[in-house]
Design a protein around this motif. Structure first.
Motif, PDB file in Angstrom:
ATOM      1  N   ILE A 377       0.860  -1.193   0.000  1.00 36.86           N
ATOM      2  CA  ILE A 377       0.000   0.000   0.000  1.00 36.86           C
ATOM      3  C   ILE A 377       0.888   1.231   0.000  1.00 36.86           C
ATOM      4  O   ILE A 377       1.900   1.251   0.697  1.00 36.86           O
ATOM      5  CB  ILE A 377      -0.860   0.015   1.286  1.00 36.86           C
ATOM      6  N   ASP A 378       0.537   2.211  -0.791  1.00 36.22           N
ATOM      7  CA  ASP A 378       1.351   3.435  -0.773  1.00 36.22           C
ATOM      8  C   ASP A 378       0.849   4.402   0.299  1.00 36.22           C
ATOM      9  O   ASP A 378      -0.073   4.089   1.045  1.00 36.22           O
ATOM     10  CB  ASP A 378       1.404   4.074  -2.169  1.00 36.22           C
ATOM     11  N   ALA A 379       1.454   5.542   0.386  1.00 28.58           N
ATOM     12  CA  ALA A 379       1.182   6.475   1.484  1.00 28.58           C
ATOM     13  C   ALA A 379      -0.287   6.899   1.508  1.00 28.58           C
ATOM     14  O   ALA A 379      -0.865   7.161   2.576  1.00 28.58           O
ATOM     15  CB  ALA A 379       2.089   7.700   1.357  1.00 28.58           C
ATOM     16  N   SER A 380      -0.937   6.908   0.336  1.00 27.59           N
ATOM     17  CA  SER A 380      -2.330   7.346   0.311  1.00 27.59           C
ATOM     18  C   SER A 380      -3.301   6.165   0.446  1.00 27.59           C
ATOM     19  O   SER A 380      -4.500   6.310   0.279  1.00 27.59           O
ATOM     20  CB  SER A 380      -2.593   8.095  -0.999  1.00 27.59           C
ATOM     21  N   GLY A 381      -2.725   4.945   0.741  1.00 27.02           N
ATOM     22  CA  GLY A 381      -3.596   3.797   0.949  1.00 27.02           C
ATOM     23  C   GLY A 381      -3.934   3.053  -0.323  1.00 27.02           C
ATOM     24  O   GLY A 381      -4.680   2.072  -0.303  1.00 27.02           O
ATOM     25  N   GLN A 382      -3.395   3.488  -1.447  1.00 26.27           N
ATOM     26  CA  GLN A 382      -3.656   2.795  -2.712  1.00 26.27           C
ATOM     27  C   GLN A 382      -2.725   1.582  -2.840  1.00 26.27           C
ATOM     28  O   GLN A 382      -1.561   1.655  -2.444  1.00 26.27           O
ATOM     29  CB  GLN A 382      -3.389   3.757  -3.899  1.00 26.27           C
ATOM     30  N   PRO A 383      -3.201   0.448  -3.360  1.00 27.23           N
ATOM     31  CA  PRO A 383      -2.311  -0.701  -3.564  1.00 27.23           C
ATOM     32  C   PRO A 383      -1.234  -0.374  -4.597  1.00 27.23           C
ATOM     33  O   PRO A 383      -1.495   0.315  -5.571  1.00 27.23           O
ATOM     34  CB  PRO A 383      -3.236  -1.810  -4.062  1.00 27.23           C
ATOM     35  N   ILE A 384      -0.033  -0.895  -4.338  1.00 24.38           N
ATOM     36  CA  ILE A 384       1.066  -0.676  -5.281  1.00 24.38           C
ATOM     37  C   ILE A 384       1.155  -1.914  -6.179  1.00 24.38           C
ATOM     38  O   ILE A 384       1.294  -3.024  -5.672  1.00 24.38           O
ATOM     39  CB  ILE A 384       2.404  -0.470  -4.544  1.00 24.38           C
ATOM     40  N   PRO A 385       1.074  -1.759  -7.488  1.00 21.96           N
ATOM     41  CA  PRO A 385       1.093  -2.924  -8.370  1.00 21.96           C
ATOM     42  C   PRO A 385       2.484  -3.552  -8.434  1.00 21.96           C
ATOM     43  O   PRO A 385       3.481  -2.882  -8.149  1.00 21.96           O
ATOM     44  CB  PRO A 385       0.701  -2.339  -9.729  1.00 21.96           C
TER      45      PRO A 385
END
Ligand SMILES: [Zn+2]
Ligand SMILES: [Zn+2]
Ligand SMILES: [Zn+2]
Length: 416
Positions: A377-385
């Motif tokens: 998960i990145d800093a904004s909570g989005q999954p990192i592919p």
């Protein structure tokens, strides 16, 4: 009253010293080869019998045997006499009971001993300089009484010595239950990896004697790492796939998981700049406290943090035993090696040698079981592919909008 020159009155050296002593027969002006029946002086037939028959009849200092190292390095004429151990003839310096052992040590060697003894005492560990093991087979430069029955032997080894002699001397220590810390300053020393060791810089005695000057440990301490063998992992290539100069770009990774023993200076810990470099003082104190333990693996020796020791044992099995070749070396010794601690550079062997490299050792390899890993998960909570090359999370994308690491693309050699 005993004859002051008879063997009954004198103290032979430890076996370890005996095995290292050269001896010169002055009338011939040459060193003896005690492994040969003619002692290497064929022009004097029956020399061995003659020398043996002098025992108890001719004063030790009038038999023609002297130490060539004492003569060449210290400018002193020190008589020697022959002793027998396990059927082998060896030469001992002549000294009276209570006289200190003869030493050819340099000031740098003395400074290291004093420094480590002081550092140990300052940390609450009793340290004795020049103490013999109970069986009399080894003389420890510094004997440090650690916690829970640990006894450390600190042995600066600044002069050349053959790998065989180093193994022999280490064996005397192991049998006496000593954990040795051999300290080499020469990155080309033959003893590196042959005994539990550290490598430190070659510093002048005046620098070593100042306790606040750090002495950095540059090699000899290892760590256990459990690494994924992939381009995104912690290792530069698969330790099971040697570098192929014919095919440098071939796949360097096997994709499995390795439990490896690696030199700390090559591990991920080396990049942790928040930790200060390991010093000799910290190393000795931690080893005395049991936080570091010596290991032997594939015939290679080093030191390991003890919190990793159980894990090491479960992957490695019990400690390796010494081979029969090792045992015969104890019997035969290495009498051609000089007894001196600080052998003159001119006596250095001439053969070309390759530099010792501390090796990474694979203890265990496992297939990686694909698991429903938690998405990164990145800093904004989005999954990192995942990177389309290595499979690890990648937050950048290439020109085709595929997730990709810059480093992975570089490794593949593709144009960007
Ligand atoms: Zn000598
Ligand atoms: Zn691999
Ligand atoms: Zn990648």
């Amino acid at each position: 009253m005993l004859d002051s020159h008879s063997e009954d009155d004198i103290e032979p050296e430890t076996d370890e010293e005996l095995f290292r002593n050269p001896v010169c027969y002055e009338p011939a002006g040459r060193n003896l080869d005690l492994e040969r029946d003619d002692l290497g002086i064929p022009e004097v037939p029956g020399l061995l019998a003659t020398l043996v028959s002098m025992r108890g009849r001719v004063p030790v200092d009038r038999r023609g045997l002297i130490c060539p190292d004492c003569r060449d390095l210290r400018g002193r004429r020190v008589a020697m006499y022959l002793v027998q151990r396990d059927g082998v003839w060896l030469a001992s310096h002549y000294r009276k009971p209570g006289e200190k052992p003869i030493s050819h040590e340099s000031d740098e060697h003395l400074a290291r001993k004093e420094r480590v003894a002081k550092d140990s005492e300052d940390h609450g560990y009793r340290a004795d300089i020049e103490s013999a093991t109970p069986d009399g087979r080894a003389r420890l430069d510094v004997r440090i009484k650690g916690d829970n029955g640990i006894v450390l032997g600190y042995e600066p080894q600044l002069s050349l010595q053959s790998a065989r002699t180093m193994r022999l001397r280490e064996r005397f220590r192991r049998r006496a239950g000593i954990r040795s810390v051999w300290d080499f300053a020469d990155p080309d020393h033959d003893g590196l990896g042959m005994v539990p060791y550290v490598r430190t810089p070659n510093l002048p005695a005046s620098v070593i004697r100042v306790q606040k000057n750090p002495i950095e440990v540059r090699d000899g301490n290892y760590v256990l790492e459990d690494v994924r063998c992939s381009p995104g992992g912690a290792i530069a290539r698969c330790p099971g796939k040697p570098y192929d100069p014919e095919n440098p770009l071939s796949d360097a990774y096997c994709g499995r998981q390795h439990l490896i023993l690696m030199p700390e200076h090559q591990s991920s810990a080396a990049y942790d700049t928040s930790k200060s470099a390991l010093t000799l003082t910290r190393f000795i104190v931690e080893a005395a406290g049991g936080a570091r333990v010596p290991f032997r693996r594939n015939g290679m020796y080093g030191w390991l943090p003890s919190d990793q020791w159980d894990r090491y044992l479960s992957a490695n099995g019990p400690e390796e035993q010494s081979s029969s070749e090792d045992r015969s070396a104890v019997r035969r010794g290495d009498r051609r090696a000089l007894c001196t601690e600080d052998r003159p550079a001119t006596e250095a062997r001439n053969e070309p040698k390759k530099r010792y490299e501390s090796r990474t050792v694979v203890l265990e390899t496992r297939e990686v079981t694909p698991q429903p890993a938690l998405p990164a998960i990145d800093a904004s909570g989005q999954p990192i592919p995942p990177c389309h090359i290595c499979g690890q999370p990648a937050s950048l994308r290439n020109t085709e909008d595929k997730p990709e690491h810059y480093s992975c693309r570089q490794r593949q050699g593709a144009p960007s």
